[in-house]
Design a protein around this motif. Structure first.
Motif, PDB file in Angstrom:
ATOM      1  N   PHE A   1       4.033  18.495  -0.955  1.00 55.68           N
ATOM      2  CA  PHE A   1       3.488  17.273  -0.625  1.00 55.68           C
ATOM      3  C   PHE A   1       2.233  17.812   0.483  1.00 55.68           C
ATOM      4  O   PHE A   1       1.252  17.146   0.500  1.00 55.68           O
ATOM      5  CB  PHE A   1       4.615  16.439   0.408  1.00 55.68           C
ATOM      6  CG  PHE A   1       5.243  15.587  -0.590  1.00 55.68           C
ATOM      7  CD1 PHE A   1       4.905  14.190  -0.642  1.00 55.68           C
ATOM      8  CD2 PHE A   1       6.305  15.998  -1.267  1.00 55.68           C
ATOM      9  CE1 PHE A   1       5.391  13.364  -1.419  1.00 55.68           C
ATOM     10  CE2 PHE A   1       6.802  15.107  -2.364  1.00 55.68           C
ATOM     11  CZ  PHE A   1       6.392  13.604  -2.168  1.00 55.68           C
ATOM     12  N   ILE A   2       2.488  18.986   1.224  1.00 53.62           N
ATOM     13  CA  ILE A   2       1.371  19.441   2.254  1.00 53.62           C
ATOM     14  C   ILE A   2       0.283  19.827   1.283  1.00 53.62           C
ATOM     15  O   ILE A   2      -0.897  19.471   1.357  1.00 53.62           O
ATOM     16  CB  ILE A   2       2.016  20.760   2.892  1.00 53.62           C
ATOM     17  CG1 ILE A   2       2.840  20.261   4.074  1.00 53.62           C
ATOM     18  CG2 ILE A   2       0.749  21.187   3.505  1.00 53.62           C
ATOM     19  CD1 ILE A   2       3.310  21.229   5.041  1.00 53.62           C
ATOM     20  N   ARG A   3       0.553  20.558   0.252  1.00 49.61           N
ATOM     21  CA  ARG A   3      -0.748  20.807  -0.856  1.00 49.61           C
ATOM     22  C   ARG A   3      -1.489  19.704  -1.225  1.00 49.61           C
ATOM     23  O   ARG A   3      -2.763  19.747  -1.246  1.00 49.61           O
ATOM     24  CB  ARG A   3      -0.021  21.654  -2.039  1.00 49.61           C
ATOM     25  CG  ARG A   3      -1.156  22.220  -3.065  1.00 49.61           C
ATOM     26  CD  ARG A   3      -0.775  22.675  -4.476  1.00 49.61           C
ATOM     27  NE  ARG A   3       0.046  21.797  -5.090  1.00 49.61           N
ATOM     28  CZ  ARG A   3      -0.684  20.609  -5.482  1.00 49.61           C
ATOM     29  NH1 ARG A   3      -1.765  20.558  -5.655  1.00 49.61           N
ATOM     30  NH2 ARG A   3      -0.036  19.570  -6.006  1.00 49.61           N
ATOM     31  N   LEU A   4      -0.816  18.668  -1.786  1.00 46.25           N
ATOM     32  CA  LEU A   4      -1.617  17.373  -2.187  1.00 46.25           C
ATOM     33  C   LEU A   4      -2.285  16.591  -1.302  1.00 46.25           C
ATOM     34  O   LEU A   4      -3.146  16.496  -1.305  1.00 46.25           O
ATOM     35  CB  LEU A   4      -0.227  16.784  -3.157  1.00 46.25           C
ATOM     36  CG  LEU A   4      -0.940  15.466  -3.516  1.00 46.25           C
ATOM     37  CD1 LEU A   4      -2.062  15.515  -4.594  1.00 46.25           C
ATOM     38  CD2 LEU A   4       0.160  14.398  -3.952  1.00 46.25           C
ATOM     39  N   TYR A   5      -1.365  16.599   0.115  1.00 45.51           N
ATOM     40  CA  TYR A   5      -1.879  15.632   1.023  1.00 45.51           C
ATOM     41  C   TYR A   5      -3.000  16.366   1.756  1.00 45.51           C
ATOM     42  O   TYR A   5      -3.643  15.960   2.956  1.00 45.51           O
ATOM     43  CB  TYR A   5      -0.706  15.246   1.831  1.00 45.51           C
ATOM     44  CG  TYR A   5      -0.168  13.877   1.607  1.00 45.51           C
ATOM     45  CD1 TYR A   5      -0.186  12.517   1.948  1.00 45.51           C
ATOM     46  CD2 TYR A   5       0.547  13.995   0.111  1.00 45.51           C
ATOM     47  CE1 TYR A   5       0.561  11.565   1.430  1.00 45.51           C
ATOM     48  CE2 TYR A   5       1.137  12.938  -0.274  1.00 45.51           C
ATOM     49  CZ  TYR A   5       0.835  11.718   0.095  1.00 45.51           C
ATOM     50  OH  TYR A   5       1.600  10.480  -0.330  1.00 45.51           O
TER      51      TYR A   5
ATOM     52  N   VAL B   1       0.757  -1.245   0.078  1.00 44.01           N
ATOM     53  CA  VAL B   1      -0.016   0.205  -0.034  1.00 44.01           C
ATOM     54  C   VAL B   1       0.778   1.198  -0.087  1.00 44.01           C
ATOM     55  O   VAL B   1       0.653   2.312  -0.465  1.00 44.01           O
ATOM     56  CB  VAL B   1      -1.024  -0.046   1.358  1.00 44.01           C
ATOM     57  CG1 VAL B   1      -0.372  -0.003   2.406  1.00 44.01           C
ATOM     58  CG2 VAL B   1      -1.991   1.286   1.118  1.00 44.01           C
ATOM     59  N   THR B   2       1.926   1.270   0.750  1.00 44.87           N
ATOM     60  CA  THR B   2       2.936   2.464   0.522  1.00 44.87           C
ATOM     61  C   THR B   2       3.308   2.688  -0.787  1.00 44.87           C
ATOM     62  O   THR B   2       3.617   3.762  -1.289  1.00 44.87           O
ATOM     63  CB  THR B   2       4.157   2.101   1.585  1.00 44.87           C
ATOM     64  OG1 THR B   2       3.597   1.866   2.845  1.00 44.87           O
ATOM     65  CG2 THR B   2       5.065   3.259   1.574  1.00 44.87           C
ATOM     66  N   ASP B   3       3.739   1.824  -1.375  1.00 45.90           N
ATOM     67  CA  ASP B   3       4.096   1.888  -2.761  1.00 45.90           C
ATOM     68  C   ASP B   3       3.032   2.437  -3.644  1.00 45.90           C
ATOM     69  O   ASP B   3       3.578   3.101  -4.442  1.00 45.90           O
ATOM     70  CB  ASP B   3       4.952   0.549  -3.199  1.00 45.90           C
ATOM     71  CG  ASP B   3       5.134   0.627  -4.801  1.00 45.90           C
ATOM     72  OD1 ASP B   3       6.200   1.236  -4.853  1.00 45.90           O
ATOM     73  OD2 ASP B   3       4.605  -0.167  -5.442  1.00 45.90           O
ATOM     74  N   VAL B   4       1.907   1.885  -3.405  1.00 44.27           N
ATOM     75  CA  VAL B   4       0.794   2.391  -4.282  1.00 44.27           C
ATOM     76  C   VAL B   4       0.647   3.790  -4.081  1.00 44.27           C
ATOM     77  O   VAL B   4       0.421   4.556  -5.196  1.00 44.27           O
ATOM     78  CB  VAL B   4      -0.471   1.529  -4.036  1.00 44.27           C
ATOM     79  CG1 VAL B   4      -1.637   1.940  -4.663  1.00 44.27           C
ATOM     80  CG2 VAL B   4      -0.022   0.001  -4.538  1.00 44.27           C
ATOM     81  N   ILE B   5       0.646   4.319  -2.842  1.00 43.31           N
ATOM     82  CA  ILE B   5       0.434   5.493  -2.698  1.00 43.31           C
ATOM     83  C   ILE B   5       1.437   6.373  -3.057  1.00 43.31           C
ATOM     84  O   ILE B   5       1.092   7.585  -3.550  1.00 43.31           O
ATOM     85  CB  ILE B   5       0.080   5.851  -0.861  1.00 43.31           C
ATOM     86  CG1 ILE B   5      -1.116   4.854  -0.562  1.00 43.31           C
ATOM     87  CG2 ILE B   5       0.019   7.173  -0.723  1.00 43.31           C
ATOM     88  CD1 ILE B   5      -1.367   4.997   1.031  1.00 43.31           C
ATOM     89  N   MET B   6       2.716   6.002  -2.776  1.00 41.47           N
ATOM     90  CA  MET B   6       3.733   6.840  -3.507  1.00 41.47           C
ATOM     91  C   MET B   6       3.435   6.918  -5.126  1.00 41.47           C
ATOM     92  O   MET B   6       3.816   8.195  -5.482  1.00 41.47           O
ATOM     93  CB  MET B   6       5.044   6.190  -3.094  1.00 41.47           C
ATOM     94  CG  MET B   6       6.253   7.395  -3.450  1.00 41.47           C
ATOM     95  SD  MET B   6       6.066   8.957  -2.609  1.00 41.47           S
ATOM     96  CE  MET B   6       6.563   9.805  -4.109  1.00 41.47           C
ATOM     97  N   ARG B   7       3.516   5.889  -5.649  1.00 42.57           N
ATOM     98  CA  ARG B   7       3.208   6.019  -6.989  1.00 42.57           C
ATOM     99  C   ARG B   7       1.875   6.869  -7.582  1.00 42.57           C
ATOM    100  O   ARG B   7       1.805   7.694  -8.452  1.00 42.57           O
ATOM    101  CB  ARG B   7       3.037   4.624  -7.633  1.00 42.57           C
ATOM    102  CG  ARG B   7       4.074   3.813  -7.679  1.00 42.57           C
ATOM    103  CD  ARG B   7       3.868   2.363  -8.190  1.00 42.57           C
ATOM    104  NE  ARG B   7       5.276   1.738  -7.978  1.00 42.57           N
ATOM    105  CZ  ARG B   7       6.359   1.568  -8.417  1.00 42.57           C
ATOM    106  NH1 ARG B   7       6.303   2.353  -9.851  1.00 42.57           N
ATOM    107  NH2 ARG B   7       7.489   0.968  -8.098  1.00 42.57           N
ATOM    108  N   ALA B   8       0.947   6.832  -6.533  1.00 42.35           N
ATOM    109  CA  ALA B   8      -0.288   7.914  -6.903  1.00 42.35           C
ATOM    110  C   ALA B   8       0.033   9.134  -6.687  1.00 42.35           C
ATOM    111  O   ALA B   8      -0.210  10.149  -7.397  1.00 42.35           O
ATOM    112  CB  ALA B   8      -1.567   7.419  -6.055  1.00 42.35           C
ATOM    113  N   THR B   9       0.923   9.680  -5.740  1.00 46.07           N
ATOM    114  CA  THR B   9       1.478  10.874  -5.370  1.00 46.07           C
ATOM    115  C   THR B   9       2.430  11.574  -6.321  1.00 46.07           C
ATOM    116  O   THR B   9       2.212  12.567  -6.962  1.00 46.07           O
ATOM    117  CB  THR B   9       2.278  10.775  -4.136  1.00 46.07           C
ATOM    118  OG1 THR B   9       1.546  10.298  -3.023  1.00 46.07           O
ATOM    119  CG2 THR B   9       2.899  12.157  -3.771  1.00 46.07           C
ATOM    120  N   ALA B  10       3.150  10.547  -7.184  1.00 43.30           N
ATOM    121  CA  ALA B  10       4.175  10.758  -8.073  1.00 43.30           C
ATOM    122  C   ALA B  10       3.200  11.466  -9.496  1.00 43.30           C
ATOM    123  O   ALA B  10       3.603  12.325 -10.098  1.00 43.30           O
ATOM    124  CB  ALA B  10       4.988   9.588  -8.595  1.00 43.30           C
TER     125      ALA B  10
END
Length: 328
Positions: free
Chosen positions: A271-275, A44-53
């Motif tokens: 990252f703050i803006r997105l999260y 799940v961490t990898d999936v979230i980081m790829r979505a973030t990217a």
């Protein structure tokens, strides 16, 4: 006159240095940024980081490098040894900065000196999950089953000192059981092993199991969080189920020590803006994580308390300290 000229020259040089950093930050990034993810692809961490990217792609290009295993230590080592130019970032978590320094001697990185903190990202909602192949529907039934079937249950961990292994040690100690721990490189492989019958029990981020909830192959029997998850509202918390092991899990963003402050500020702001963006927050909710992005100072204050919590968990799990030995 010469002395005055030298003073003017020194002042001009200092002003040039001060001006140069913001200009550098304005042009950053000029090439793709490597992000070291210390856990297997598909977790799940990898999936979230790829979505973030994907979300940040119009402003920053990220290349994900998975370096899983050994409680996140190889990934942390690779990050600590990278150039502090802003072109290597790393995901860090409770093991990297809180548990490992209390669990291991001879770590190949210094958790307090080798990283530039950027932001916390999110808190985990974890789930205690069992295979549907065993007749267990609650932590109490899991305890009874494990006591009646010594060494018959396999449980997925992320290696020595990992949060899942601490919970395993806690169960075996408190319940007088002999559940067997088997290390994997991430929550994705653990979920797959549970379905394949290699494992019968796991405790990982709930997001790793979401795609399996309707298959009838697994059963979440408790969530490790302060409240029930909206994704599995009928599943009690560990506390509600009478299990006194506190919830503990988070992921954050760091970089090698020495990254210039203007670059850190730029990454932090993105990252703050997105999260905090409502649509992405909704996405994170569906991945069973709670967004927690903030300033580097807030992250540092969080880590101070987190290290204390890690010490408490290590004590209740009776986890021994040992020398770190790299995987062959």
């Amino acid at each position: 006159m010469a002395k005055a000229s030298r003073s003017i020259g020194v002042a001009a040089a200092m002003l040039s240095l001060l001006w140069a950093l913001p200009v550098g930050a304005q042009s950053y990034p000029e090439r793709p940024i490597r992000v070291i993810v210390p856990i297997a692809a598909g977790s799940v961490t990898d999936v979230i980081m790829r979505a973030t990217a994907n979300e940040l792609a119009p402003r920053m290009t990220f290349v994900i490098e998975n370096k899983g295993g050994a409680s996140g230590i190889p990934g942390a080592q690779a990050c600590a040894q990278a150039a502090p130019d802003g072109y290597t970032l790393c995901l860090v978590y409770h093991n990297t900065l809180s548990i490992n320094p209390l669990m291991f001697n001879k770590l190949p990185y210094d958790p307090d000196k080798d990283f530039t903190l950027i932001t916390n990202l999110y808190l985990l909602v974890e789930a205690l999950v069992v295979s549907s192949a065993i007749d267990v529907s609650s932590p109490a039934e899991l305890k009874a089953y494990a006591q009646a079937h010594p060494s018959a249950l396999n449980y997925g961990t992320l290696g020595p000192g990992s949060n899942p292994e601490m919970f395993l040690n806690w169960m075996n100690q408190k319940w007088n059981t002999h559940i067997v721990g088997i290390p994997y490189r991430g929550g994705g492989p653990i979920a797959q092993a549970l379905v394949a019958g290699e494992l019968q029990v796991a405790k990982m981020g709930l997001g790793n199991f979401l795609g399996l909830l309707g298959t009838g192959k697994i059963k979440p029997i408790a969530v490790a969080a302060g409240r029930r998850s909206i994704l599995v509202p009928d599943v009690p918390t560990l506390a509600e189920a009478g299990v006194d092991f506190p919830p503990f899990g988070w992921w954050g963003l760091a970089a090698p020590k020495g990254v210039p402050a203007p670059i850190v500020e730029k990454i932090n702001a993105e990252f703050i803006r997105l999260y905090r963006e409502p649509k992405f927050v909704d996405y994170l909710d569906k991945q069973a994580v709670l967004p927690a992005a903030g300033t580097p100072a807030e992250f540092a204050a969080f880590l101070k308390k987190d290290r204390q919590a890690a010490e408490f968990l290590i004590n209740i799990a009776n986890q021994p300290r040992e020398d770190y030995k790299p995987e062959p």
